[in-house]
Design a protein around this motif. Structure first.
Motif, PDB file in Angstrom:
ATOM      1  N   PHE A   1       7.316   8.246  -5.674  1.00 36.45           N
ATOM      2  CA  PHE A   1       8.137   7.804  -4.553  1.00 36.45           C
ATOM      3  C   PHE A   1       7.300   7.727  -3.272  1.00 36.45           C
ATOM      4  O   PHE A   1       7.318   6.727  -2.565  1.00 36.45           O
ATOM      5  N   VAL A   2       6.533   8.777  -2.997  1.00 41.58           N
ATOM      6  CA  VAL A   2       5.679   8.804  -1.809  1.00 41.58           C
ATOM      7  C   VAL A   2       4.581   7.741  -1.924  1.00 41.58           C
ATOM      8  O   VAL A   2       4.253   7.059  -0.945  1.00 41.58           O
ATOM      9  N   ALA A   3       4.032   7.571  -3.113  1.00 44.20           N
ATOM     10  CA  ALA A   3       2.987   6.565  -3.315  1.00 44.20           C
ATOM     11  C   ALA A   3       3.500   5.168  -2.996  1.00 44.20           C
ATOM     12  O   ALA A   3       2.753   4.328  -2.488  1.00 44.20           O
ATOM     13  N   GLY A   4       4.765   4.903  -3.269  1.00 39.00           N
ATOM     14  CA  GLY A   4       5.349   3.603  -2.931  1.00 39.00           C
ATOM     15  C   GLY A   4       5.308   3.331  -1.440  1.00 39.00           C
ATOM     16  O   GLY A   4       5.059   2.205  -1.006  1.00 39.00           O
ATOM     17  N   PHE A   5       5.524   4.359  -0.636  1.00 39.02           N
ATOM     18  CA  PHE A   5       5.460   4.190   0.814  1.00 39.02           C
ATOM     19  C   PHE A   5       4.028   3.981   1.303  1.00 39.02           C
ATOM     20  O   PHE A   5       3.802   3.364   2.338  1.00 39.02           O
ATOM     21  N   VAL A   6       3.076   4.491   0.579  1.00 44.28           N
ATOM     22  CA  VAL A   6       1.665   4.288   0.934  1.00 44.28           C
ATOM     23  C   VAL A   6       1.210   2.899   0.493  1.00 44.28           C
ATOM     24  O   VAL A   6       0.510   2.204   1.215  1.00 44.28           O
ATOM     25  N   TRP A   7       1.627   2.480  -0.688  1.00 40.98           N
ATOM     26  CA  TRP A   7       1.164   1.220  -1.262  1.00 40.98           C
ATOM     27  C   TRP A   7       1.641   0.016  -0.460  1.00 40.98           C
ATOM     28  O   TRP A   7       0.879  -0.917  -0.226  1.00 40.98           O
ATOM     29  N   ALA A   8       2.883   0.013  -0.032  1.00 45.45           N
ATOM     30  CA  ALA A   8       3.441  -1.154   0.662  1.00 45.45           C
ATOM     31  C   ALA A   8       2.639  -1.521   1.924  1.00 45.45           C
ATOM     32  O   ALA A   8       2.202  -2.664   2.062  1.00 45.45           O
ATOM     33  N   PRO A   9       2.399  -0.613   2.853  1.00 49.42           N
ATOM     34  CA  PRO A   9       1.607  -1.006   4.022  1.00 49.42           C
ATOM     35  C   PRO A   9       0.139  -1.261   3.682  1.00 49.42           C
ATOM     36  O   PRO A   9      -0.525  -2.042   4.356  1.00 49.42           O
ATOM     37  N   TYR A  10      -0.371  -0.621   2.641  1.00 42.30           N
ATOM     38  CA  TYR A  10      -1.765  -0.850   2.251  1.00 42.30           C
ATOM     39  C   TYR A  10      -1.984  -2.307   1.889  1.00 42.30           C
ATOM     40  O   TYR A  10      -2.948  -2.933   2.325  1.00 42.30           O
ATOM     41  N   VAL A  11      -1.096  -2.863   1.087  1.00 42.48           N
ATOM     42  CA  VAL A  11      -1.246  -4.252   0.640  1.00 42.48           C
ATOM     43  C   VAL A  11      -1.215  -5.192   1.843  1.00 42.48           C
ATOM     44  O   VAL A  11      -2.058  -6.082   1.979  1.00 42.48           O
ATOM     45  N   ALA A  12      -0.255  -5.007   2.736  1.00 39.34           N
ATOM     46  CA  ALA A  12      -0.156  -5.865   3.917  1.00 39.34           C
ATOM     47  C   ALA A  12      -1.395  -5.726   4.805  1.00 39.34           C
ATOM     48  O   ALA A  12      -1.920  -6.724   5.317  1.00 39.34           O
TER      49      ALA A  12
ATOM     50  N   HIS B   1     -11.036 -18.356   1.726  1.00 38.05           N
ATOM     51  CA  HIS B   1      -9.839 -17.565   1.402  1.00 38.05           C
ATOM     52  C   HIS B   1      -9.466 -17.680  -0.070  1.00 38.05           C
ATOM     53  O   HIS B   1      -9.160 -16.679  -0.714  1.00 38.05           O
ATOM     54  N   GLY B   2      -9.447 -18.893  -0.614  1.00 42.73           N
ATOM     55  CA  GLY B   2      -9.058 -19.077  -2.018  1.00 42.73           C
ATOM     56  C   GLY B   2      -9.933 -18.284  -2.961  1.00 42.73           C
ATOM     57  O   GLY B   2      -9.438 -17.589  -3.859  1.00 42.73           O
ATOM     58  N   ALA B   3     -11.231 -18.369  -2.761  1.00 40.20           N
ATOM     59  CA  ALA B   3     -12.165 -17.653  -3.639  1.00 40.20           C
ATOM     60  C   ALA B   3     -12.013 -16.140  -3.503  1.00 40.20           C
ATOM     61  O   ALA B   3     -12.001 -15.408  -4.493  1.00 40.20           O
ATOM     62  N   VAL B   4     -11.882 -15.659  -2.278  1.00 41.54           N
ATOM     63  CA  VAL B   4     -11.798 -14.219  -2.049  1.00 41.54           C
ATOM     64  C   VAL B   4     -10.482 -13.662  -2.587  1.00 41.54           C
ATOM     65  O   VAL B   4     -10.466 -12.642  -3.277  1.00 41.54           O
ATOM     66  N   PHE B   5      -9.369 -14.343  -2.285  1.00 39.23           N
ATOM     67  CA  PHE B   5      -8.083 -13.837  -2.781  1.00 39.23           C
ATOM     68  C   PHE B   5      -8.007 -13.947  -4.304  1.00 39.23           C
ATOM     69  O   PHE B   5      -7.427 -13.088  -4.968  1.00 39.23           O
ATOM     70  N   GLY B   6      -8.600 -14.991  -4.858  1.00 43.17           N
ATOM     71  CA  GLY B   6      -8.637 -15.125  -6.316  1.00 43.17           C
ATOM     72  C   GLY B   6      -9.448 -14.019  -6.965  1.00 43.17           C
ATOM     73  O   GLY B   6      -9.031 -13.416  -7.957  1.00 43.17           O
ATOM     74  N   ALA B   7     -10.614 -13.733  -6.392  1.00 39.59           N
ATOM     75  CA  ALA B   7     -11.464 -12.667  -6.932  1.00 39.59           C
ATOM     76  C   ALA B   7     -10.798 -11.305  -6.777  1.00 39.59           C
ATOM     77  O   ALA B   7     -10.943 -10.429  -7.626  1.00 39.59           O
ATOM     78  N   ARG B   8     -10.043 -11.146  -5.710  1.00 39.16           N
ATOM     79  CA  ARG B   8      -9.350  -9.891  -5.464  1.00 39.16           C
ATOM     80  C   ARG B   8      -8.239  -9.650  -6.481  1.00 39.16           C
ATOM     81  O   ARG B   8      -7.991  -8.534  -6.899  1.00 39.16           O
ATOM     82  N   LYS B   9      -7.558 -10.701  -6.870  1.00 37.09           N
ATOM     83  CA  LYS B   9      -6.438 -10.567  -7.810  1.00 37.09           C
ATOM     84  C   LYS B   9      -6.869 -10.582  -9.279  1.00 37.09           C
ATOM     85  O   LYS B   9      -6.153 -10.086 -10.137  1.00 37.09           O
ATOM     86  N   ALA B  10      -8.019 -11.166  -9.573  1.00 37.17           N
ATOM     87  CA  ALA B  10      -8.455 -11.307 -10.968  1.00 37.17           C
ATOM     88  C   ALA B  10      -8.482  -9.978 -11.727  1.00 37.17           C
ATOM     89  O   ALA B  10      -7.976  -9.912 -12.851  1.00 37.17           O
ATOM     90  N   PRO B  11      -9.046  -8.914 -11.167  1.00 33.63           N
ATOM     91  CA  PRO B  11      -9.041  -7.648 -11.927  1.00 33.63           C
ATOM     92  C   PRO B  11      -7.623  -7.139 -12.223  1.00 33.63           C
ATOM     93  O   PRO B  11      -7.373  -6.587 -13.288  1.00 33.63           O
ATOM     94  N   LEU B  12      -6.695  -7.350 -11.295  1.00 41.71           N
ATOM     95  CA  LEU B  12      -5.320  -6.904 -11.529  1.00 41.71           C
ATOM     96  C   LEU B  12      -4.646  -7.714 -12.627  1.00 41.71           C
ATOM     97  O   LEU B  12      -3.893  -7.176 -13.436  1.00 41.71           O
ATOM     98  N   VAL B  13      -4.924  -9.018 -12.642  1.00 40.81           N
ATOM     99  CA  VAL B  13      -4.330  -9.882 -13.667  1.00 40.81           C
ATOM    100  C   VAL B  13      -4.823  -9.468 -15.052  1.00 40.81           C
ATOM    101  O   VAL B  13      -4.076  -9.480 -16.031  1.00 40.81           O
TER     102      VAL B  13
END
Length: 102
Positions: A5-16, A31-43
């Motif tokens: 529950f507490v981690a959810g409050f930390v994660w939300a502002p972290y992403v923004a 931007h496209g390359a950086v945001f794509g590279a940033r999301k690739a490991p999560l995908v």
């Protein structure tokens, strides 16, 4: 559950905050390359982690799998922080410095 529950409050502002920093520090043309590279490991990691976690549940308790996942995430974060390129503070792009000076 309280920790999640507490981690959810930390994660939300972290992403923004992270997205705002990337938008300000990276030239628009990249931007496209950086945001794509940033999301690739999560995908890749999300379905792989779910499948691996499911396999681990065959021989371990759910609590043990969550602890193992948490420790692995912390170790990966520490390893990333050890990289000089991650720890370097880069100056903002020239266009932003000019805009901020006005």
């Amino acid at each position: 559950m309280l920790i999640l529950f507490v981690a959810g409050f930390v994660w939300a502002p972290y992403v923004a905050t992270e997205v705002s920093v990337v938008q300000r520090r990276v030239p628009r043309s990249q931007h496209g390359a950086v945001f794509g590279a940033r999301k690739a490991p999560l995908v890749i990691a999300s379905p792989s982690g779910a499948a691996f976690g499911g396999l681990l549940l065959e021989g371990m308790s759910a609590t043990s799998v969550i602890v193992l996942s948490s420790v692995t995430c912390v170790l990966a974060g520490v390893a990333c922080l050890a990289l000089p390129s991650v720890r370097a503070v880069l100056p903002p792009p020239a266009a932003q410095r000019t805009r901020d000076a006005k």
